[in-house]
Enzyme design. Structure first.
Site, PDB file in Angstrom:
ATOM      1  N   GLU A   1       0.871  -1.173   0.000  1.00  0.00           N
ATOM      2  CA  GLU A   1       0.000   0.000   0.000  1.00  0.00           C
ATOM      3  C   GLU A   1       0.912   1.228   0.000  1.00  0.00           C
ATOM      4  OE1 GLU A   1      -2.702   0.314   3.351  1.00  0.00           O
ATOM      5  OE2 GLU A   1      -3.516   2.196   2.553  1.00  0.00           O
TER       6      GLU A   1
ATOM      7  N   ARG B   1       5.414 -13.055   9.298  1.00  0.00           N
ATOM      8  CA  ARG B   1       6.023 -11.771   9.023  1.00  0.00           C
ATOM      9  C   ARG B   1       7.321 -11.626   9.817  1.00  0.00           C
ATOM     10  NH1 ARG B   1       2.109  -7.902   8.602  1.00  0.00           N
ATOM     11  NH2 ARG B   1       3.476  -6.156   9.032  1.00  0.00           N
TER      12      ARG B   1
ATOM     13  N   LYS C   1       4.439   0.518   8.862  1.00  0.00           N
ATOM     14  CA  LYS C   1       4.498   1.840   8.224  1.00  0.00           C
ATOM     15  C   LYS C   1       3.795   2.880   9.072  1.00  0.00           C
ATOM     16  CE  LYS C   1       3.763   0.145   3.634  1.00  0.00           C
ATOM     17  NZ  LYS C   1       2.346  -0.242   3.717  1.00  0.00           N
TER      18      LYS C   1
HETATM   19  P1  ATP Z   1       2.637  -2.088   7.365  1.00  0.00           P
HETATM   20  O1  ATP Z   1       1.904  -2.393   8.619  1.00  0.00           O
HETATM   21  O2  ATP Z   1       4.064  -1.808   7.577  1.00  0.00           O
HETATM   22  O3  ATP Z   1       1.952  -1.051   6.539  1.00  0.00           O
HETATM   23  P2  ATP Z   1       1.476  -3.956   5.675  1.00  0.00           P
HETATM   24  O4  ATP Z   1       1.458  -5.427   5.710  1.00  0.00           O
HETATM   25  O5  ATP Z   1       0.204  -3.262   5.931  1.00  0.00           O
HETATM   26  O6  ATP Z   1       2.620  -3.460   6.601  1.00  0.00           O
HETATM   27  P3  ATP Z   1       1.709  -3.585   2.893  1.00  0.00           P
HETATM   28  O7  ATP Z   1       2.165  -2.382   2.188  1.00  0.00           O
HETATM   29  O8  ATP Z   1       0.293  -3.962   2.767  1.00  0.00           O
HETATM   30  O9  ATP Z   1       2.110  -3.391   4.379  1.00  0.00           O
HETATM   31  O10 ATP Z   1       2.653  -4.815   2.593  1.00  0.00           O
HETATM   32  C1  ATP Z   1       3.013  -5.265   1.313  1.00  0.00           C
HETATM   33  C2  ATP Z   1       3.439  -6.692   1.432  1.00  0.00           C
HETATM   34  O11 ATP Z   1       4.522  -6.808   2.341  1.00  0.00           O
HETATM   35  C3  ATP Z   1       2.310  -7.544   1.978  1.00  0.00           C
HETATM   36  O12 ATP Z   1       2.235  -8.717   1.197  1.00  0.00           O
HETATM   37  C4  ATP Z   1       2.725  -7.832   3.381  1.00  0.00           C
HETATM   38  O13 ATP Z   1       2.235  -9.067   3.797  1.00  0.00           O
HETATM   39  C5  ATP Z   1       4.251  -7.779   3.294  1.00  0.00           C
HETATM   40  N1  ATP Z   1       4.823  -7.413   4.580  1.00  0.00           N
HETATM   41  C6  ATP Z   1       4.576  -6.299   5.292  1.00  0.00           C
HETATM   42  N2  ATP Z   1       5.243  -6.310   6.450  1.00  0.00           N
HETATM   43  C7  ATP Z   1       5.932  -7.469   6.487  1.00  0.00           C
HETATM   44  C8  ATP Z   1       6.808  -8.084   7.436  1.00  0.00           C
HETATM   45  N3  ATP Z   1       7.095  -7.496   8.598  1.00  0.00           N
HETATM   46  N4  ATP Z   1       7.342  -9.280   7.121  1.00  0.00           N
HETATM   47  C9  ATP Z   1       7.063  -9.862   5.951  1.00  0.00           C
HETATM   48  N5  ATP Z   1       6.243  -9.353   5.024  1.00  0.00           N
HETATM   49  C10 ATP Z   1       5.675  -8.164   5.281  1.00  0.00           C
HETATM   50 MG    MG Z   2      -1.118  -1.993   5.464  1.00  0.00          MG
END
Ligand code: ATP
Ligand code: MG
Length: 551
Positions: free
Chosen positions: A36, A261, A271
């Protein structure tokens, strides 16, 4: 890169893909990395990037970069650009760049299909009521009074939602699944909500936006994704992923597979929380070298190769665990030990006057840029009558086993001569400001006659030295799992940044490119800062210490 058939796959996802190819379930692997655009990528994303792009490349498949941009309030094109840049920096190239918002028209049409099949309805319950009706883990949900609205009415209302007839929040579109499902995600989840927000790409074309769960599976299917890899918290969403694809007219049905994760000790991988650190100015920005973002790690001096190696070392499993910071630091240490040019820098200088060295003499001593790699060449290091050494390489009252310089003692200046200290000069406050030494002219590249000199210390010639600011970074948080704290800002490490403004750097670094990395001998690995460093004011960031000294 290909995985030879006879080698075992190194994680369960590689194994699934290997089996699917062997069974001819797929001819070509297609994956995606779907961030995102609401912030910068962090080290957790690197795990997902290496996995998605990695398994595709290993199997001659392709991987897309897709921005999951359905929450316009928090997203921006600037974030999207930063994300794309960081994916490339990490060493990966996408087959195609996609945006979920490219599918808004198709997503809308699929929602109409669901309504026509009696599988979605327009609901006038507000967000709070929906929560209340949803029930809990121990009690089933209740059906909304609108659940049995006629298909014709639903179609009419949904069209009018799109046309902007209703206020934000007045109606939502919900899937009609099962209010008694043991899985709360299946209790008539919301598919669309009305929200009058300008979207960074579609502008004001839409006043209703699709929800993540509904968007993600359809976007995957439209792109022909074979394996949709996501983190474990989406395991409970998989039935909904499958339900949507089973109930719309679409041929492709990607397989969602969840993995653990990455959680890294002493930092935060979210984020939203990293954004808070930026907004509240606990750090200088998303690229502050203390941040676990790819931009921060890059600015600190991390290489893409070290981050990829880290992702390989931690592996991919189904079990949540948190990784010690030392694992990441060892990866960059190993890389820089092999690749970083050596240089001499004195971080906290103490002036040494070599009394018997000719006043105006300068010797250009030759030094290897890397002790094990001759191809990295040699450089000239000037030696003269006044040099700087590190304050803590001299002790008036030496602790036991101190092998460096003491009054009346000898030490070798690395790559140069053996010197002996005769006198210590102090200021009025009693602080040592200067050492008076002599040198043994017969010790250049030679052991002194008749005695052993054990210690070797680094130095720079005072007249040739460059002034520099050196930033020493430490862990951003004081506790291993700051993410678990109610207020993670309360456990920030107040000493995570120490700035040394009087460092002395050897002259050969005058023309170093911003971003270039060095091992300052005996001190650590450093990177010339890309933002604040310029001719006349060199700024170095410490990437990592030479050894794991953190306790
Ligand atoms: P954040 O909470 O940091 O925004 P998110 O999962 O909401 O993390 P996205 O931008 O939706 O962030 O993530 C893009 C991809 O990265 C998704 O497939 C997510 O599962 C993966 N991802 C995010 N954080 C991690 C992590 N800590 N370890 C492994 N994969 C991750
Ligand atoms: Mg997110």
């Amino acid at each position: 890169m290909s995985t030879p058939e006879n080698l075992p796959a190194t994680n369960f996802i590689r194994q699934i893909i290997k089996n699917d190819l062997a069974d001819k379930k797929h001819h070509k692997i297609v994956t995606r990395f779907p961030p995102e655009p609401n912030g910068f990528l962090h080290i957790g994303h690197a795990k997902s990037i290496c996995l998605n792009f990695g398994v595709a490349a290993e199997n001659q498949g392709i991987c897309h970069l897709r921005f999951d941009d359905t929450n316009p309030e928090k997203e921006s094109e600037e974030y999207a650009q930063a994300i794309a840049r960081d994916v490339r920096w990490l060493g990966f190239e996408w087959a195609e760049l996609k945006y979920s918002s490219d599918y808004f028209t198709q997503l809308y049409a699929f929602a109409v299909q669901l309504i026509e099949k009696g599988l979605a309805y327009v609901d006038s319950l507000n967000a709070e009521q929906i929560r209340e009706y949803r029930g809990s883990l121990t009690e089933p949900g209740r059906e909304s009074p609108d659940r049995n609205r006629s298909i014709a009415d639903n179609l009419d209302l949904f069209a009018r939602m799109r046309d902007g007839e209703f206020a934000d929040g007045q109606y939502v579109l919900r899937a009609k699944i099962d209010m008694a499902s043991a899985n709360i995600n299946m209790r008539d989840p919301t598919l669309y909500r009305i929200r009058r927000v300008h979207h960074q790409r579609t502008g004001d074309d839409w006043c209703l936006y699709p929800m993540y769960d509904y968007t993600h599976c359809i976007s995957d299917a439209l792109e022909g994704i074979t394996h949709s890899l996501c983190t474990l918290e989406f395991e409970d969403h998989r039935p909904l992923y499958d339900w949507v694809l089973d109930n719309i007219d679409i041929a492709c049905h990607p397989q969602q597979i969840e993995f653990a994760r990455l959680v890294l000790e002493y930092t935060i991988v979210s984020k939203r929380k990293l954004n808070q650190l930026v907004v509240e100015q606990h750090v200088s920005g998303w690229d502050d070298p203390r941040m676990p973002t790819l931009a921060g790690l890059r600015r600190a001096g991390y290489t893409p190769a070290a981050i990829r190696e880290f992702c390989e070392r931690i592996g991919v499993t189904k079990k949540d665990s948190s990784i010690e910071m030392a694992v990441l630091e060892n990866c960059i240490r190993d890389d820089l030990n092999n690749t970083a040019a050596r240089a001499m820098a004195v971080l906290e200088p103490l002036k040494v006057v070599i009394e018997n060295y000719p006043d105006d003499q300068v010797e250009e001593l030759e030094a290897s840029n890397h002790p094990q790699n001759e191809a990295m060449g040699k450089r000239k290091v000037p030696f003269s009558k006044v040099v700087y050494i590190e304050q803590d390489d001299f002790a008036e009252v030496p602790p036991p086993k101190f092998k460096r310089l003491i009054t009346g003692g000898e030490v070798r200046l690395r790559g140069a001569y053996v010197i002996k200290c005769h006198a210590v000069i102090k200021n009025e406050q009693g602080k040592i400001t200067e050492l008076r030494c002599t040198y043994d002219a017969d010790t250049l590249g030679k052991k002194p006659e008749g005695r052993k000199v054990k210690g070797v210390i680094h130095w720079v010639s005072a007249t040739h030295a460059l002034n520099a600011e050196v930033r020493l970074y430490d862990r951003l948080f004081n506790v291993p799992n700051p993410g678990a704290e109610e207020d993670f800002c309360a456990v920030l490490n107040p000493n995570s940044l120490q700035i040394l403004t009087d460092a002395k750097i050897e002259a050969s670094l005058a023309t170093a490119e911003p971003g270039s990395r060095f091992q300052f001998e005996r001190v650590g690995y450093f990177c010339l800062d890309t933002e604040d460093s310029h001719a006349g004011k060199l700024v170095f960031n410490r990437t990592v210490t030479l050894r794991d000294t953190w306790a």
